[in-house]
Motif scaffolding. Structure first.
Motif, mmCIF file in Angstrom:
data_model
loop_
_atom_site.group_PDB
_atom_site.id
_atom_site.type_symbol
_atom_site.label_atom_id
_atom_site.label_comp_id
_atom_site.label_asym_id
_atom_site.label_seq_id
_atom_site.Cartn_x
_atom_site.Cartn_y
_atom_site.Cartn_z
ATOM 1 N N ALA A 17 12.756 -14.466 -12.418
ATOM 2 C CA ALA A 17 13.913 -14.637 -13.303
ATOM 3 C C ALA A 17 14.959 -13.559 -13.073
ATOM 4 C CB ALA A 17 13.450 -14.630 -14.760
ATOM 5 N N ARG A 18 14.553 -12.377 -12.607
ATOM 6 C CA ARG A 18 15.514 -11.286 -12.398
ATOM 7 C C ARG A 18 16.501 -11.599 -11.279
ATOM 8 N NH1 ARG A 18 13.750 -8.368 -7.910
ATOM 9 N NH2 ARG A 18 11.607 -8.853 -7.273
ATOM 10 N N LEU A 19 16.196 -12.606 -10.462
ATOM 11 C CA LEU A 19 17.082 -12.960 -9.354
ATOM 12 C C LEU A 19 18.081 -14.053 -9.717
ATOM 13 C CD1 LEU A 19 14.540 -13.012 -6.371
ATOM 14 C CD2 LEU A 19 15.982 -11.118 -7.154
ATOM 15 N N LEU A 20 17.988 -14.601 -10.921
ATOM 16 C CA LEU A 20 18.858 -15.707 -11.311
ATOM 17 C C LEU A 20 20.299 -15.250 -11.523
ATOM 18 C CD1 LEU A 20 16.767 -17.676 -13.977
ATOM 19 C CD2 LEU A 20 16.977 -18.155 -11.533
ATOM 20 N N HIS A 21 21.222 -16.168 -11.213
ATOM 21 C CA HIS A 21 22.628 -16.018 -11.576
ATOM 22 C C HIS A 21 23.013 -17.313 -12.294
ATOM 23 C CE1 HIS A 21 23.782 -12.313 -9.368
ATOM 24 N NE2 HIS A 21 22.720 -12.635 -8.654
ATOM 25 N N PRO A 22 22.867 -17.344 -13.622
ATOM 26 C CA PRO A 22 23.167 -18.570 -14.372
ATOM 27 C C PRO A 22 24.621 -18.989 -14.210
ATOM 28 C CG PRO A 22 21.878 -17.058 -15.713
ATOM 29 C CD PRO A 22 22.308 -16.289 -14.491
ATOM 30 N N LEU A 23 24.827 -20.303 -14.245
ATOM 31 C CA LEU A 23 26.151 -20.891 -14.075
ATOM 32 C C LEU A 23 26.639 -21.474 -15.390
ATOM 33 C CD1 LEU A 23 25.381 -22.827 -10.768
ATOM 34 C CD2 LEU A 23 26.392 -20.544 -10.968
ATOM 35 N N ALA A 24 27.905 -21.824 -15.414
ATOM 36 C CA ALA A 24 28.473 -22.467 -16.598
ATOM 37 C C ALA A 24 27.836 -23.837 -16.802
ATOM 38 C CB ALA A 24 29.985 -22.616 -16.434
ATOM 39 N N ASP A 25 27.848 -24.291 -18.041
ATOM 40 C CA ASP A 25 27.221 -25.571 -18.370
ATOM 41 C C ASP A 25 27.836 -26.733 -17.607
ATOM 42 O OD1 ASP A 25 25.540 -24.267 -20.112
ATOM 43 O OD2 ASP A 25 26.725 -24.746 -21.902
ATOM 44 N N ASP A 26 29.139 -26.628 -17.268
ATOM 45 C CA ASP A 26 29.814 -27.726 -16.566
ATOM 46 C C ASP A 26 29.901 -27.494 -15.060
ATOM 47 O OD1 ASP A 26 31.602 -25.632 -16.586
ATOM 48 O OD2 ASP A 26 33.323 -26.824 -17.254
ATOM 49 N N ALA A 27 29.111 -26.562 -14.531
ATOM 50 C CA ALA A 27 29.169 -26.252 -13.101
ATOM 51 C C ALA A 27 28.736 -27.453 -12.259
ATOM 52 C CB ALA A 27 28.280 -25.056 -12.791
ATOM 53 N N ASP A 28 29.389 -27.624 -11.119
ATOM 54 C CA ASP A 28 29.053 -28.676 -10.163
ATOM 55 C C ASP A 28 27.890 -28.174 -9.310
ATOM 56 O OD1 ASP A 28 28.873 -30.540 -8.151
ATOM 57 O OD2 ASP A 28 30.923 -30.274 -7.410
ATOM 58 N N LEU A 29 26.685 -28.680 -9.577
ATOM 59 C CA LEU A 29 25.512 -28.186 -8.859
ATOM 60 C C LEU A 29 25.525 -28.582 -7.392
ATOM 61 C CD1 LEU A 29 22.646 -28.616 -11.468
ATOM 62 C CD2 LEU A 29 23.758 -26.506 -10.723
ATOM 63 N N ARG A 30 26.190 -29.656 -7.052
ATOM 64 C CA ARG A 30 26.321 -30.035 -5.642
ATOM 65 C C ARG A 30 27.048 -28.937 -4.873
ATOM 66 N NH1 ARG A 30 30.571 -32.645 -3.184
ATOM 67 N NH2 ARG A 30 30.114 -33.885 -1.297
ATOM 68 N N ALA A 31 28.188 -28.506 -5.382
ATOM 69 C CA ALA A 31 28.948 -27.447 -4.728
ATOM 70 C C ALA A 31 28.232 -26.104 -4.833
ATOM 71 C CB ALA A 31 30.341 -27.342 -5.348
ATOM 72 N N ALA A 78 30.476 -13.764 -5.906
ATOM 73 C CA ALA A 78 30.586 -15.169 -5.501
ATOM 74 C C ALA A 78 30.483 -16.101 -6.703
ATOM 75 C CB ALA A 78 29.508 -15.499 -4.475
ATOM 76 N N VAL A 79 29.523 -15.833 -7.581
ATOM 77 C CA VAL A 79 29.347 -16.682 -8.755
ATOM 78 C C VAL A 79 30.563 -16.589 -9.669
ATOM 79 C CG1 VAL A 79 27.960 -17.015 -10.848
ATOM 80 C CG2 VAL A 79 26.835 -16.664 -8.640
ATOM 81 N N ARG A 80 31.118 -15.393 -9.807
ATOM 82 C CA ARG A 80 32.319 -15.222 -10.646
ATOM 83 C C ARG A 80 33.498 -15.988 -10.044
ATOM 84 N NH1 ARG A 80 32.776 -9.909 -10.565
ATOM 85 N NH2 ARG A 80 31.637 -9.582 -12.499
ATOM 86 N N ALA A 81 33.693 -15.870 -8.726
ATOM 87 C CA ALA A 81 34.797 -16.581 -8.068
ATOM 88 C C ALA A 81 34.623 -18.090 -8.189
ATOM 89 C CB ALA A 81 34.879 -16.168 -6.598
ATOM 90 N N PHE A 82 33.387 -18.559 -8.104
ATOM 91 C CA PHE A 82 33.098 -19.987 -8.265
ATOM 92 C C PHE A 82 33.443 -20.446 -9.678
ATOM 93 C CE2 PHE A 82 29.775 -23.299 -9.209
ATOM 94 C CZ PHE A 82 30.267 -24.283 -8.371
ATOM 95 N N GLY A 83 33.059 -19.657 -10.656
ATOM 96 C CA GLY A 83 33.347 -20.009 -12.035
ATOM 97 C C GLY A 83 34.823 -20.027 -12.355
ATOM 98 N N LEU A 84 35.590 -19.165 -11.681
ATOM 99 C CA LEU A 84 37.032 -19.094 -11.912
ATOM 100 C C LEU A 84 37.820 -20.124 -11.111
ATOM 101 C CD1 LEU A 84 37.511 -15.204 -11.879
ATOM 102 C CD2 LEU A 84 37.678 -16.724 -13.865
ATOM 103 N N GLY A 85 37.155 -20.827 -10.216
ATOM 104 C CA GLY A 85 37.849 -21.803 -9.387
ATOM 105 C C GLY A 85 38.508 -21.214 -8.159
#
Length: 336
Positions: A129-143, A291-298
């Motif tokens: 679990a310490r390696l997880l980077h949770p995403l927003a609820d509406d994140a596109d899991l394909r991308a 990377a996760v932050r940039a993905f979340g911001l579009g």
């Protein structure tokens, strides 16, 4: 039941059925949504990966996204139901390099999801679990399955330290190169040139934020032009040719995976030009966060790079496309 694609040895694979894994203490169980296939997976399948960096039999799959479905002892139960990605390196967290934040340089021994630990070419996988980077609820899991190579590029961008108004070159317009264009464009360069022999990839780079593109044959006239050069191709000649593009005192970041026999950097040019050269292998936790932050911001949208999607049962068709040389093949996904 849960299916997994097992590579028993180079060239031999099977689709195995078994019970759904149970997360151990500190782990979560993830239902895989999508898993990308990259050249390192092809190397595992063909038997070309260094023996120190793979352990057969193995379930490959280090680029993935999914949803947490169960939490082991000691894990916050609020993670259940969250969309997520996770770091691949199983860094120890206690060695000197880890304590300095350089988790991709962990000295505790190599372990990585999809190479030495079961990966995501499966319906389910377990990860710490310490390696997880949770995403927003509406994140596109394909991308989001492409956030692992995005983290590698985020590490390269961190190393390159782009500043607004600089002239930047990206060598290679594969997955890493096109992701690099997106992240570097966010730094407001004065010029962002992509060098790749495939004209169609160059045009795609323009759509991702590049200001121009050219073939390697025409890149000679750009010698000494760029403040920052990010090499992503890993071709036999690009480690040697990329520093020639940098201005004196410029910066070069090598992210391509080179094979033995690749041309080396000219030490005379290196010393006279006072270049700063960095290499990147994998990504530390900080780059994953970027990377996760940039993905979340579009700011980062890997979705357009995906050209093919296959179920686990068609792994043979999927792996054949990777490294097959067809310029129309972009990112290939398995969708369990």
């Amino acid at each position: 039941m849960s299916r997994s694609l097992v590579v028993d040895r180079p060239g031999a694979h099977r689709l195995a059925d078994g019970p759904v894994p149970e997360p151990g203490p500190g782990e979560v169980l993830v239902r895989v949504a999508a898993a990308g296939i990259c050249m390192s997976d092809r190397e595992v399948y063909d038997g070309h990966r260094d023996a120190a960096y793979v352990r057969y039999p193995v379930v490959p799959g280090h680029e993935w996204s999914g949803t947490v479905t169960a939490a082991g002892d000691g894990v916050d139960p609020a993670l259940v139901g969250r969309k997520t990605v996770a770091e691949g390196f199983r860094a120890c967290g206690t060695c000197e390099r880890c304590r300095c934040g350089e988790t991709s340089l962990c000295t505790g021994g190599y372990a990585e999801t999809g190479f030495t630990e079961p990966g995501a070419f499966a319906d389910h996988l377990t990860v710490p679990a310490r390696l997880l980077h949770p995403l927003a609820d509406d994140a596109d899991l394909r991308a989001a399955a492409l956030l692992e190579p995005s983290a590698v590029i985020a590490a390269a961008v961190r190393a390159g330290r782009p500043r607004p108004g600089e002239r930047i070159a990206v060598v290679g317009a594969g997955t890493l190169g096109l992701l690099a264009v997106q992240l570097l464009a966010a730094a407001s360069p004065a010029e962002l040139t992509v060098i790749d022999p495939r004209a169609a990839r160059g045009e795609q780079a323009l759509a991702f934020g590049a200001s121009g593109h050219c073939s390697p044959a025409d890149a000679g006239e750009l010698s000494g032009r760029f403040d920052l050069v990010v090499e992503t191709a890993g071709a036999p000649s690009t480690a040697a040719s990329s520093p020639l593009l940098a201005r004196r005192g410029g910066r070069v970041v090598l992210t391509g995976m080179f094979t033995p026999g690749a041309a080396g950097i000219d030490p005379v040019h290196l010393s006279l030009s006072q270049l700063e050269i960095r290499s990147v292998f994998g990504a530390p936790s900080s780059a994953w966060t970027d990377a996760v932050r940039a993905f979340g911001l579009g700011l980062l949208d890997p979705g357009p790079l995906i050209t093919h999607e296959f179920p686990l049962e068609r792994f043979t068709d999927a792996i054949a496309l990777v490294g097959g040389g067809d310029p129309k093949t972009g990112k290939v996904l398995l969708r369990p």
